[in-house]
Design a protein around this motif. Structure first.
Motif, PDB file in Angstrom:
ATOM      1  N   ASN A 113       0.857  -1.292  -0.081  1.00  0.00           N
ATOM      2  CA  ASN A 113      -0.113  -0.154   0.041  1.00  0.00           C
ATOM      3  C   ASN A 113       0.780   1.199  -0.196  1.00  0.00           C
ATOM      4  N   ALA A 114       1.920   1.382   0.727  1.00  0.00           N
ATOM      5  CA  ALA A 114       2.755   2.499   0.834  1.00  0.00           C
ATOM      6  C   ALA A 114       3.922   2.637  -0.226  1.00  0.00           C
ATOM      7  N   ILE A 115       4.323   1.418  -0.641  1.00  0.00           N
ATOM      8  CA  ILE A 115       5.434   1.599  -1.636  1.00  0.00           C
ATOM      9  C   ILE A 115       5.339   1.213  -3.125  1.00  0.00           C
ATOM     10  N   ALA A 116       4.051   0.520  -3.251  1.00  0.00           N
ATOM     11  CA  ALA A 116       3.876   0.182  -5.017  1.00  0.00           C
ATOM     12  C   ALA A 116       4.100   1.471  -5.886  1.00  0.00           C
ATOM     13  N   LEU A 139      11.430   5.472  -5.971  1.00  0.00           N
ATOM     14  CA  LEU A 139      12.372   4.910  -4.696  1.00  0.00           C
ATOM     15  C   LEU A 139      12.681   3.449  -5.161  1.00  0.00           C
ATOM     16  N   THR A 140      13.874   3.180  -4.861  1.00  0.00           N
ATOM     17  CA  THR A 140      14.192   1.705  -5.238  1.00  0.00           C
ATOM     18  C   THR A 140      13.338   0.873  -4.012  1.00  0.00           C
ATOM     19  N   PRO A 141      13.369  -0.518  -4.339  1.00  0.00           N
ATOM     20  CA  PRO A 141      12.414  -1.263  -3.330  1.00  0.00           C
ATOM     21  C   PRO A 141      13.090  -1.383  -2.206  1.00  0.00           C
ATOM     22  N   LYS A 142      14.259  -1.435  -2.004  1.00  0.00           N
ATOM     23  CA  LYS A 142      14.857  -1.757  -0.629  1.00  0.00           C
ATOM     24  C   LYS A 142      14.694  -0.415   0.151  1.00  0.00           C
ATOM     25  N   VAL A 143      14.891   0.661  -0.542  1.00  0.00           N
ATOM     26  CA  VAL A 143      14.715   2.078   0.294  1.00  0.00           C
ATOM     27  C   VAL A 143      13.281   2.297   0.577  1.00  0.00           C
ATOM     28  N   ALA A 144      12.564   1.956  -0.264  1.00  0.00           N
ATOM     29  CA  ALA A 144      10.949   2.174   0.090  1.00  0.00           C
ATOM     30  C   ALA A 144      10.475   1.381   1.147  1.00  0.00           C
ATOM     31  N   LEU A 145      11.144   0.066   1.283  1.00  0.00           N
ATOM     32  CA  LEU A 145      10.719  -0.695   2.455  1.00  0.00           C
ATOM     33  C   LEU A 145      11.069  -0.087   3.652  1.00  0.00           C
ATOM     34  N   ILE A 146      12.475   0.301   3.805  1.00  0.00           N
ATOM     35  CA  ILE A 146      13.043   0.829   4.905  1.00  0.00           C
ATOM     36  C   ILE A 146      12.312   1.909   5.403  1.00  0.00           C
ATOM     37  N   ARG A 191       9.880  14.582 -13.004  1.00  0.00           N
ATOM     38  CA  ARG A 191      11.300  14.507 -12.086  1.00  0.00           C
ATOM     39  C   ARG A 191      10.913  15.169 -10.929  1.00  0.00           C
ATOM     40  N   GLY A 192      10.312  16.170 -10.976  1.00  0.00           N
ATOM     41  CA  GLY A 192       9.961  16.908  -9.649  1.00  0.00           C
ATOM     42  C   GLY A 192       8.886  16.140  -8.993  1.00  0.00           C
ATOM     43  N   PHE A 193       7.995  15.497  -9.417  1.00  0.00           N
ATOM     44  CA  PHE A 193       7.083  14.678  -8.764  1.00  0.00           C
ATOM     45  C   PHE A 193       7.525  13.313  -8.630  1.00  0.00           C
ATOM     46  N   ARG A 194       8.445  12.898  -8.979  1.00  0.00           N
ATOM     47  CA  ARG A 194       9.353  11.740  -8.383  1.00  0.00           C
ATOM     48  C   ARG A 194       9.887  11.906  -7.162  1.00  0.00           C
ATOM     49  N   MET A 195      10.535  13.221  -6.928  1.00  0.00           N
ATOM     50  CA  MET A 195      11.217  13.428  -5.716  1.00  0.00           C
ATOM     51  C   MET A 195      10.209  13.918  -4.616  1.00  0.00           C
ATOM     52  N   ALA A 196       8.974  14.496  -5.284  1.00  0.00           N
ATOM     53  CA  ALA A 196       7.935  14.658  -4.162  1.00  0.00           C
ATOM     54  C   ALA A 196       7.290  13.345  -3.642  1.00  0.00           C
ATOM     55  N   GLN A 197       7.386  12.229  -4.394  1.00  0.00           N
ATOM     56  CA  GLN A 197       6.778  10.986  -4.156  1.00  0.00           C
ATOM     57  C   GLN A 197       7.411  10.461  -2.780  1.00  0.00           C
ATOM     58  N   THR A 198       8.826  10.877  -2.364  1.00  0.00           N
ATOM     59  CA  THR A 198       9.300  10.549  -1.174  1.00  0.00           C
ATOM     60  C   THR A 198       8.549  10.948  -0.078  1.00  0.00           C
ATOM     61  N   VAL A 199       7.980  12.020  -0.162  1.00  0.00           N
ATOM     62  CA  VAL A 199       7.292  12.963   0.778  1.00  0.00           C
ATOM     63  C   VAL A 199       5.885  12.088   0.993  1.00  0.00           C
ATOM     64  N   SER A 200       5.502  11.953  -0.293  1.00  0.00           N
ATOM     65  CA  SER A 200       3.803  11.403  -0.020  1.00  0.00           C
ATOM     66  C   SER A 200       3.962   9.806   0.287  1.00  0.00           C
ATOM     67  N   ALA A 201       4.830   8.975  -0.051  1.00  0.00           N
ATOM     68  CA  ALA A 201       5.109   7.701   0.292  1.00  0.00           C
ATOM     69  C   ALA A 201       5.016   7.574   1.774  1.00  0.00           C
ATOM     70  N   ALA A 202       6.190   8.566   2.429  1.00  0.00           N
ATOM     71  CA  ALA A 202       6.202   8.471   3.807  1.00  0.00           C
ATOM     72  C   ALA A 202       5.049   9.028   4.424  1.00  0.00           C
ATOM     73  N   ALA A 203       4.292   9.948   3.881  1.00  0.00           N
ATOM     74  CA  ALA A 203       3.039  10.382   4.710  1.00  0.00           C
ATOM     75  C   ALA A 203       2.117   9.089   4.792  1.00  0.00           C
ATOM     76  N   LEU A 204       1.910   8.454   3.386  1.00  0.00           N
ATOM     77  CA  LEU A 204       1.126   7.230   3.593  1.00  0.00           C
ATOM     78  C   LEU A 204       1.239   6.064   4.370  1.00  0.00           C
ATOM     79  N   ALA A 205       2.817   5.731   4.465  1.00  0.00           N
ATOM     80  CA  ALA A 205       3.181   4.787   5.393  1.00  0.00           C
ATOM     81  C   ALA A 205       3.015   5.235   6.939  1.00  0.00           C
ATOM     82  N   LEU A 206       2.882   6.685   6.999  1.00  0.00           N
ATOM     83  CA  LEU A 206       2.754   7.024   8.336  1.00  0.00           C
ATOM     84  C   LEU A 206       1.215   6.886   8.879  1.00  0.00           C
ATOM     85  N   GLY A 207       0.330   7.095   7.831  1.00  0.00           N
ATOM     86  CA  GLY A 207      -0.863   6.822   7.871  1.00  0.00           C
ATOM     87  C   GLY A 207      -1.432   5.254   8.205  1.00  0.00           C
TER      88      GLY A 207
END
Length: 334
Positions: free
Chosen positions: A27-30, A38-45, A170-186
């Motif tokens: 849910n958080a990393i797909a 994100l790479t799979p390993k970084v996304a999982l961490i 490219r900008g949204f690819r960087m922004a996805q680090t924040v949105s993925a973290a926010a989703l994982a937090l939720g």
């Protein structure tokens, strides 16, 4: 004997929490992995850490989950809870094996309801809580997620309509680090609390912590750790379904889906105290964001299979849990 059953139920609840983590890690990393943000390993961490942090941010959902049934006091009530957990774990493993992003939340609550009905009939279930806090949000949250992600993505397309697409992505690819973290937090905020609620229900059924409202710290930390470890174990089967089989996402659409998902998770947890399904929500948001390409871009056949799993989860987990309760009841004689 009762203490041994309490320990067993707590351990099984943490096992469920672990399976919830690897079942719902996708849910958080797909979206972030499929868009190569994100790479799979970084996304999982990232997901594992944010799941742990999110689990520490509240207890409102935990209290709601602890109130869905009123099991009998003592050993019999513990057997009811154990049957519900085993039913939920079994359904989680079945849907994980087939790569279907069903709801761990509804498997858990469906399991509790099924075991409670098998033990003492419908009177053991708090139907008002089920309807107001589970069934209505179960229907409304994915519908809202779909249309909100659709609108957010349309807004993004309009705002950046004259910009260079490669720079925008490219900008949204960087922004996805924040949105993925926010989703994982939720996700941690929602799903870890569900296990906390079941463990709290277990110890209060056994007569411990009577009259206490705040959850003991050991319940909070152990639940947070279990879901975090489960998340780190990954859920690649389901990640493939969410990230590629529904629609091939680009970074902007991934960001839109994740942002909407995170916002709804926070709102339902802090405002409505409702244990909604992270799986239902993010899947619908992915469909909504993807539909802005064109409706035919979404693989609706895959979506139909997912919806079927959603519909079946509550009753099937309940039936499996009722079966486990019957076996445990016969073996233990309580």
């Amino acid at each position: 004997m009762e203490l041994a059953i309490v320990i067993t139920v707590v351990v099984v609840a943490l096992v469920f929490d672990y399976t919830n983590g690897f079942h719902d890690a996708a849910n958080a990393i797909a979206t972030s992995v499929s868009t190569r943000a994100l790479t799979p390993k970084v996304a999982l961490i990232l997901a594992a850490v944010m799941n742990f942090v999110g689990a520490l941010l509240g207890q409102e959902v935990a209290h709601t989950v602890s109130e869905v049934i009123s099991p009998p006091e003592g050993t019999h009530g513990l057997v009811v809870i154990l049957g519900g957990l085993l039913g939920a774990i079994t359904w989680n493993l079945i849907t994980w094996y087939f790569g279907l992003p069903s709801s761990s939340s509804h498997a858990l609550i469906g399991g509790m309801v099924g075991a409670a009905i098998a033990a003492g009939g419908v009177d053991l279930v708090h139907w008002a809580t089920i309807v107001d806090k589970v069934l209505i949000p179960m229907v409304l949250s994915p519908v809202f997620g779909f249309f909100a992600a659709f609108v957010v993505m349309l807004t993004i397309m309009w705002v950046f309509r004259k910009r260079n697409p490669h720079r925008v992505f490219r900008g949204f690819r960087m922004a996805q680090t924040v949105s993925a973290a926010a989703l994982a937090l939720g996700h941690g905020l929602q799903d870890a609390q569900k296990t906390m609620g079941i463990i709290f229900l277990t110890v209060t059924t056994a007569g411990y912590y009577a009259g206490q409202e705040n959850l003991p710290i050991w319940i909070v930390i152990s639940s947070a750790a279990a879901i975090s470890l489960g998340t780190y174990s990954g859920g690649w089967r389901i990640m493939r379904t969410l990230g590629r089989r529904i629609i091939h996402l680009d970074p902007a659409r991934g960001f839109a889906a994740e942002s909407v998902g995170a916002g709804v998770l926070y709102t339902t947890a802090f405002v409505f105290h409702a244990p909604i399904s992270t799986t239902h929500l993010i899947t619908s948001a992915i469909m909504g964001a993807g539909a802005t390409k064109r409706f035919s871009a979404v693989r609706w056949g895959v979506a139909r299979s997912i919806v079927t799993a959603w519909v079946l989860t509550f009753p099937m987990a309940g039936l499996v849990a009722a079966g486990f309760y019957a076996v445990l009841h016969a073996i233990l004689g309580v």
